[in-house]
Write a protein that holds these residues in place. Structure first.
Motif, PDB file in Angstrom:
ATOM      1  N   GLN A   1       0.849  -1.188   0.000  1.00 28.62           N
ATOM      2  CA  GLN A   1       0.000   0.000   0.000  1.00 28.62           C
ATOM      3  C   GLN A   1       0.882   1.235   0.000  1.00 28.62           C
ATOM      4  O   GLN A   1       2.044   1.171   0.385  1.00 28.62           O
ATOM      5  CB  GLN A   1      -0.915   0.018   1.223  1.00 28.62           C
ATOM      6  N   ASP A   2       0.310   2.344  -0.475  1.00 31.70           N
ATOM      7  CA  ASP A   2       1.051   3.605  -0.410  1.00 31.70           C
ATOM      8  C   ASP A   2       1.106   4.069   1.030  1.00 31.70           C
ATOM      9  O   ASP A   2       0.216   3.798   1.828  1.00 31.70           O
ATOM     10  CB  ASP A   2       0.373   4.667  -1.289  1.00 31.70           C
ATOM     11  N   ARG A   3       2.169   4.779   1.346  1.00 36.15           N
ATOM     12  CA  ARG A   3       2.384   5.277   2.696  1.00 36.15           C
ATOM     13  C   ARG A   3       2.713   6.761   2.574  1.00 36.15           C
ATOM     14  O   ARG A   3       3.661   7.121   1.868  1.00 36.15           O
ATOM     15  CB  ARG A   3       3.544   4.498   3.326  1.00 36.15           C
ATOM     16  N   LYS A   4       1.952   7.596   3.220  1.00 33.39           N
ATOM     17  CA  LYS A   4       2.130   9.044   3.122  1.00 33.39           C
ATOM     18  C   LYS A   4       3.556   9.446   3.525  1.00 33.39           C
ATOM     19  O   LYS A   4       4.062   9.055   4.565  1.00 33.39           O
ATOM     20  CB  LYS A   4       1.119   9.768   4.014  1.00 33.39           C
TER      21      LYS A   4
ATOM     22  N   THR B   1       8.276   6.901  -0.490  1.00 30.90           N
ATOM     23  CA  THR B   1       8.203   6.290  -1.807  1.00 30.90           C
ATOM     24  C   THR B   1       7.914   4.823  -1.557  1.00 30.90           C
ATOM     25  O   THR B   1       8.548   4.202  -0.694  1.00 30.90           O
ATOM     26  CB  THR B   1       9.539   6.442  -2.558  1.00 30.90           C
ATOM     27  N   CYS B   2       6.967   4.272  -2.267  1.00 34.40           N
ATOM     28  CA  CYS B   2       6.611   2.864  -2.091  1.00 34.40           C
ATOM     29  C   CYS B   2       6.769   2.145  -3.417  1.00 34.40           C
ATOM     30  O   CYS B   2       6.313   2.625  -4.451  1.00 34.40           O
ATOM     31  CB  CYS B   2       5.183   2.735  -1.568  1.00 34.40           C
ATOM     32  N   TRP B   3       7.431   0.992  -3.370  1.00 34.48           N
ATOM     33  CA  TRP B   3       7.673   0.188  -4.557  1.00 34.48           C
ATOM     34  C   TRP B   3       7.181  -1.225  -4.278  1.00 34.48           C
ATOM     35  O   TRP B   3       7.530  -1.832  -3.279  1.00 34.48           O
ATOM     36  CB  TRP B   3       9.163   0.165  -4.878  1.00 34.48           C
TER      37      TRP B   3
ATOM     38  N   LEU C   1       0.860  -2.510  -5.504  1.00 30.35           N
ATOM     39  CA  LEU C   1       0.358  -1.144  -5.334  1.00 30.35           C
ATOM     40  C   LEU C   1      -0.634  -0.804  -6.435  1.00 30.35           C
ATOM     41  O   LEU C   1      -0.490  -1.249  -7.578  1.00 30.35           O
ATOM     42  CB  LEU C   1       1.507  -0.139  -5.355  1.00 30.35           C
TER      43      LEU C   1
ATOM     44  N   GLU D   1      -1.091   2.197  -7.734  1.00 33.66           N
ATOM     45  CA  GLU D   1      -0.476   3.134  -8.675  1.00 33.66           C
ATOM     46  C   GLU D   1       1.009   2.837  -8.753  1.00 33.66           C
ATOM     47  O   GLU D   1       1.700   2.868  -7.746  1.00 33.66           O
ATOM     48  CB  GLU D   1      -0.706   4.573  -8.218  1.00 33.66           C
TER      49      GLU D   1
ATOM     50  N   HIS E   1       6.176   4.953  -9.412  1.00 30.44           N
ATOM     51  CA  HIS E   1       7.603   4.860  -9.096  1.00 30.44           C
ATOM     52  C   HIS E   1       8.176   3.506  -9.478  1.00 30.44           C
ATOM     53  O   HIS E   1       9.356   3.272  -9.323  1.00 30.44           O
ATOM     54  CB  HIS E   1       7.831   5.062  -7.594  1.00 30.44           C
TER      55      HIS E   1
END
Length: 190
Positions: free
Chosen positions: A162-165, A168-170, A174, A176, A179
């Motif tokens: 999941q994205d994390r505020k 950068t998430c790879w 995910l 989206e 990245h």
């Protein structure tokens, strides 16, 4: 992409290379939930290509992977420092020698580097007590504590779900993948 990170948080998709749980392949082990990587493929990742000189790496591991994890840290250019977090999943799993219910987050410091500065809190608790949820889902408390320890640093999560505020998430789970490709090219030198 030339951005480098002060904090790297990774949950490698370890391949246990044997039947899981009841002695049969495909009965709930990691390989039935997501693609796993061989130890050699994990070691071959170019983590140094995304790491600042002063960088800490927080890596999830399990009891059967402890020795391999230290070897992976060294191969990635980090010195093992300690177990940063110990997660009591509050529910046991079958194990080869004992019933297991813990996972660990090791911390390594980049060789010849220092702990990134300035630091936030220095009293983050090592113990995390949270009931296990979906397979391989990790407790948010760990990332929250890393944020508290290093609130102003460039952080990346590898194999994220999941994205994390602020990070950068790879990861291929995910929603989206903005990245994904640039980081993938560095990590796998493609």
């Amino acid at each position: 992409m030339s951005r480098r990170y002060d904090i790297i948080y990774v949950d490698p998709p370890w391949d246990y290379g044997k039947p899981q749980h009841n002695g049969k392949v495909g009965t709930g082990g990691a390989d039935t939930h997501y693609g796993v990587m061989s130890l050699n493929d994990i070691k071959a990742m170019n983590i140094e290509g995304i790491a600042e000189r002063d960088c800490l790496l927080f890596m999830w591991t399990t009891g059967p992977q402890l020795a391999n994890s230290i070897d992976v840290l060294r191969g990635w250019g980090f010195d093992y420092k300690q177990v940063a977090f110990c997660w009591d999943k509050m529910k046991v799993n079958p194990g080869s020698y004992t019933m297991t219910q813990f996972e660990f987050v090791m911390v390594g410091k980049r060789k010849r580097g220092k702990i990134p500065q300035p630091r936030g809190i220095r009293n983050a608790r090592q113990a995390v007590n949270q009931m296990r949820a979906a397979h391989s889902a990790k407790p948010e408390q760990v990332a929250d504590r890393i944020n508290q320890m290093f609130p102003h640093h460039n952080k990346i999560e590898l194999f994220a779900r999941q994205d994390r505020k602020g990070w950068t998430c790879w990861g291929n789970e995910l929603s989206e993948l903005k990245h994904y490709q640039p980081i993938q090219k560095i990590l796998f030198r493609s």
